[in-house]
Design a protein around this motif. Structure first.
Motif, PDB file in Angstrom:
ATOM      1  N   ASN A   1      15.169  13.162   6.348  1.00 16.98           N
ATOM      2  CA  ASN A   1      16.040  12.042   6.684  1.00 16.98           C
ATOM      3  C   ASN A   1      17.005  11.720   5.544  1.00 16.98           C
ATOM      4  O   ASN A   1      18.182  11.431   5.790  1.00 16.98           O
ATOM      5  N   ILE A   2      16.531  11.798   4.309  1.00 16.48           N
ATOM      6  CA  ILE A   2      17.404  11.508   3.174  1.00 16.48           C
ATOM      7  C   ILE A   2      18.583  12.480   3.128  1.00 16.48           C
ATOM      8  O   ILE A   2      19.656  12.151   2.616  1.00 16.48           O
ATOM      9  N   ALA A   3      18.403  13.664   3.720  1.00 19.06           N
ATOM     10  CA  ALA A   3      19.499  14.634   3.790  1.00 19.06           C
ATOM     11  C   ALA A   3      20.702  14.100   4.560  1.00 19.06           C
ATOM     12  O   ALA A   3      21.820  14.615   4.416  1.00 19.06           O
ATOM     13  N   THR A   4      20.512  13.057   5.364  1.00 21.97           N
ATOM     14  CA  THR A   4      21.630  12.501   6.137  1.00 21.97           C
ATOM     15  C   THR A   4      22.446  11.484   5.351  1.00 21.97           C
ATOM     16  O   THR A   4      23.479  11.020   5.845  1.00 21.97           O
ATOM     17  N   PHE A   5      22.034  11.122   4.153  1.00 24.78           N
ATOM     18  CA  PHE A   5      22.729  10.080   3.389  1.00 24.78           C
ATOM     19  C   PHE A   5      24.226  10.372   3.183  1.00 24.78           C
ATOM     20  O   PHE A   5      25.049   9.458   3.325  1.00 24.78           O
ATOM     21  N   PRO A   6      24.617  11.602   2.809  1.00 28.19           N
ATOM     22  CA  PRO A   6      26.053  11.835   2.628  1.00 28.19           C
ATOM     23  C   PRO A   6      26.870  11.567   3.895  1.00 28.19           C
ATOM     24  O   PRO A   6      27.970  10.996   3.823  1.00 28.19           O
ATOM     25  N   ARG A   7      26.334  11.966   5.039  1.00 26.56           N
ATOM     26  CA  ARG A   7      27.048  11.708   6.294  1.00 26.56           C
ATOM     27  C   ARG A   7      27.132  10.208   6.568  1.00 26.56           C
ATOM     28  O   ARG A   7      28.182   9.702   6.992  1.00 26.56           O
ATOM     29  N   LEU A   8      26.048   9.488   6.314  1.00 25.03           N
ATOM     30  CA  LEU A   8      26.070   8.036   6.489  1.00 25.03           C
ATOM     31  C   LEU A   8      27.086   7.395   5.552  1.00 25.03           C
ATOM     32  O   LEU A   8      27.805   6.461   5.933  1.00 25.03           O
ATOM     33  N   ALA A   9      27.150   7.895   4.318  1.00 23.01           N
ATOM     34  CA  ALA A   9      28.096   7.341   3.339  1.00 23.01           C
ATOM     35  C   ALA A   9      29.536   7.519   3.797  1.00 23.01           C
ATOM     36  O   ALA A   9      30.360   6.597   3.677  1.00 23.01           O
ATOM     37  N   VAL A  10      29.846   8.691   4.348  1.00 24.18           N
ATOM     38  CA  VAL A  10      31.206   8.930   4.852  1.00 24.18           C
ATOM     39  C   VAL A  10      31.539   7.931   5.954  1.00 24.18           C
ATOM     40  O   VAL A  10      32.643   7.374   6.005  1.00 24.18           O
ATOM     41  N   GLY A  11      30.571   7.681   6.833  1.00 20.69           N
ATOM     42  CA  GLY A  11      30.822   6.774   7.940  1.00 20.69           C
ATOM     43  C   GLY A  11      30.992   5.322   7.530  1.00 20.69           C
ATOM     44  O   GLY A  11      31.639   4.549   8.238  1.00 20.69           O
TER      45      GLY A  11
ATOM     46  N   ASP B   1       0.799  -1.221   0.000  1.00 15.06           N
ATOM     47  CA  ASP B   1       0.000   0.000   0.000  1.00 15.06           C
ATOM     48  C   ASP B   1       0.831   1.269   0.000  1.00 15.06           C
ATOM     49  O   ASP B   1       0.350   2.336  -0.423  1.00 15.06           O
ATOM     50  N   CYS B   2       2.049   1.193   0.503  1.00  9.80           N
ATOM     51  CA  CYS B   2       2.872   2.401   0.656  1.00  9.80           C
ATOM     52  C   CYS B   2       4.335   1.998   0.703  1.00  9.80           C
ATOM     53  O   CYS B   2       4.667   0.876   1.105  1.00  9.80           O
ATOM     54  N   ILE B   3       5.198   2.910   0.290  1.00 10.04           N
ATOM     55  CA  ILE B   3       6.644   2.728   0.421  1.00 10.04           C
ATOM     56  C   ILE B   3       7.214   3.937   1.141  1.00 10.04           C
ATOM     57  O   ILE B   3       6.940   5.091   0.774  1.00 10.04           O
ATOM     58  N   GLU B   4       8.031   3.672   2.154  1.00 14.93           N
ATOM     59  CA  GLU B   4       8.709   4.737   2.885  1.00 14.93           C
ATOM     60  C   GLU B   4      10.047   5.055   2.214  1.00 14.93           C
ATOM     61  O   GLU B   4      10.749   4.160   1.780  1.00 14.93           O
ATOM     62  N   HIS B   5      10.360   6.317   2.128  1.00 19.21           N
ATOM     63  CA  HIS B   5      11.606   6.843   1.546  1.00 19.21           C
ATOM     64  C   HIS B   5      11.557   6.836   0.013  1.00 19.21           C
ATOM     65  O   HIS B   5      11.645   7.876  -0.610  1.00 19.21           O
ATOM     66  N   ALA B   6      11.471   5.665  -0.576  1.00 19.82           N
ATOM     67  CA  ALA B   6      11.253   5.508  -2.025  1.00 19.82           C
ATOM     68  C   ALA B   6      12.306   6.226  -2.864  1.00 19.82           C
ATOM     69  O   ALA B   6      12.035   6.642  -3.985  1.00 19.82           O
TER      70      ALA B   6
END
Length: 363
Positions: free
Chosen positions: A235-245, A206-211
Motif C-alpha cells: 500500500n505504501i507503494a501508492t504514496f507517490p501517486r496519491l501525492a501527485v493527485g 498494541d500495534c501500529i498500522e503502516h508506521a
C-alpha cells in the motif's frame, strides 16, 4: 477431496522456522503427524507446506466507496483464500461479515470492528467519525463487536494545516486504550506520520498500522514497549501517486507523503533490527486489490528482512501473535503447499500449488 478422505502431505513440512518434518496427514479435517491406521481413501501431495498464511491488515466488505454487498465481500474473501491467506485480521470494516464464519470454504476472520476516526478526518463512509469526548464509548462499542481488536485512525490530513497531523489528544487515547484493555481487546491505529506515535505508544497501544513515520527517536520506544507494526508496503507503494493527485491543494502533505515513501524500506529494516515485531498485512480493500499477501512478504524481504523472518511474519509468528494454531497436532488443517522452498525464494508464495482449508482441498 472431502473432509472424510485422508490427505497425505509429503516433502517438507515447515512446522516452524527450525522445525521441518517429512510429512503430515489430514484426518477428519485435522492435522496429524502419525500415520493413521486402516486408511483406504488417501490423496497424496508432494511439496513444501506452510501454515495457512496470515494477512494481518485486510478489509473484507469494503471498497473505495465504503461498505459492499455480500457478493462482493465473498469475492474478496475467495481471492484472499486462493492466494493462501487463510487467516485475516480485518483491520476495520463498516460491513457485517459475520456470515463468513458460517462458510467452511472462506478464510477465518479476526475483526477489529469499524474504524474510529475524528470528524471529517478520514475516508468518507469508512469510519465512525466522532470527537474526543466520545472516543471511550465508541472504543467500548467496537471492542464488544469485534474479535479482540479495535482500530483507531491515529492521524490524517488536517485541511487547516495542509499536512498530516494527530487526530486525538493524549488523554483521550489513554482513556480509550485503557477501556479496550479492560474489555479484553487490543488496539491498533492507522498512522502514516511521525507526530502521533509517541502518545499512542505511551498510552499503551498494541500495534501500529503502516508506521511509515517511525524515526530514530520512536523506534526504541516501540521496541521497549513491544508494540508491533504492520507496514503494508504494497500500500505504501501508492504514496507517490496519491501525492501527485493531492499536491495542487496540499503541497506540504504531498511532499511529506513522498518523503515517507522514499524511506519506507529503511524504516522497516530499522524497526526489525531494533526488535520490533513486524507482521504481514496488505491493506486489501479500499482501493487496493485482494490476494497480495505473497507480494507483501516479498516487499519485506526487499526491505532487508531475512526470508525466514518474513515468512514468520505471515505464518508461524503471525499466527502465534493472533492466538491461532499453526501446523500442530490436532489443529484444524489450514495449510498451503508450494512447488519449491519458500525460504529460498519467497516469491513462490504468489503461486500456491494447493490450498487446504479446514481439511478440504481448495485448489
Amino acid at each position: 477431496m472431502s473432509e472424510s478422505a485422508v490427505l497425505h502431505i509429503k516433502g517438507r513440512v515447515l512446522v516452524g522456522p527450525d522445525d521441518v518434518r517429512d510429512e503430515l496427514w489430514v484426518v477428519d479435517g485435522r492435522i496429524s503427524f502419525a500415520r493413521p491406521s486402516g486408511i483406504r481413501d488417501v490423496a497424496t501431495v508432494s511439496g513444501w507446506a506452510l501454515p495457512g498464511l496470515v494477512d494481518a491488515h485486510c478489509h473484507v466488505g469494503l471498497d473505495a466507496h465504503g461498505p459492499v454487498d455480500e457478493s462482493t465481500s465473498e469475492k474478496q474473501a475467495l481471492t484472499d483464500r486462493d492466494a493462501g491467506a487463510l487467516l485475516i485480521r480485518d483491520a476495520g470494516s463498516p460491513s457485517d461479515t459475520r456470515w463468513i464464519d458460517e462458510r467452511e470454504d472462506l478464510p477465518r476472520i479476526i475483526r477489529a470492528g469499524r474504524h474510529i476516526a475524528r470528524t471529517q478526518r478520514y475516508i468518507r463512509n469508512f469510519a465512525h467519525e466522532i470527537e474526543p469526548e466520545d472516543l471511550v464509548a465508541y472504543v467500548a462499542q467496537e471492542a464488544r463487536r469485534g474479535d479482540g481488536w479495535v482500530k483507531l485512525v491515529g492521524d490524517w490530513i488536517d485541511r487547516g494545516t495542509g499536512d498530516l497531523s494527530a487526530c486525538w489528544p493524549r488523554g483521550a487515547v489513554e482513556a480509550a486504550i485503557a477501556e479496550a484493555h479492560r474489555l479484553g481487546a487490543r488496539v491498533t491505529a492507522h498512522c502514516f506520520a511521525e507526530e502521533s506515535l509517541t502518545d499512542l505508544v505511551e498510552a499503551g497501544i498494541d500495534c501500529i498500522e503502516h508506521a511509515t513515520g517511525l524515526t530514530e527517536e520512536t523506534i526504541p520506544l516501540f521496541a521497549e514497549r513491544g508494540v508491533a507494526i504492520v507496514p503494508t508496503l504494497v500500500n505504501i507503494a501508492t504514496f507517490p501517486r496519491l501525492a501527485v493527485g493531492g499536491e495542487a491543494r496540499y503541497p506540504r502533505w504531498a511532499d511529506h507523503m513522498r518523503r515517507l515513501h522514499a524511506r519506507r524500506y529503511d524504516t522497516v529494516r530499522a524497526a526489525y533490527d531494533a526488535g520490533i515485531p513486524v507482521y504481514v498485512g496488505t491493506d486489501a480493500g479500499g482501493s487496493l486489490a485482494h490476494g497480495l499477501v505473497g507480494a507483501e512478504v516479498a516487499e519485506l524481504v526487499k526491505a532487508g528482512i531475512p526470508a525466514v523472518a518474513a515468512l514468520s511474519a505471515t505464518a508461524w509468528g503471525a499466527r502465534e501473535w493472533l492466538g491461532r494454531p499453526g501446523l500442530t497436532e490436532g489443529a484444524p488443517a489450514d495449510l498451503v503447499v508450494y512447488e519449491s522452498d519458500p525460504r529460498a525464494d519467497v516469491r513462490v508464495l504468489t503461486a500456491p500449488r494447493l490450498v487446504v482449508l479446514r481439511g478440504r482441498v481448495i485448489g
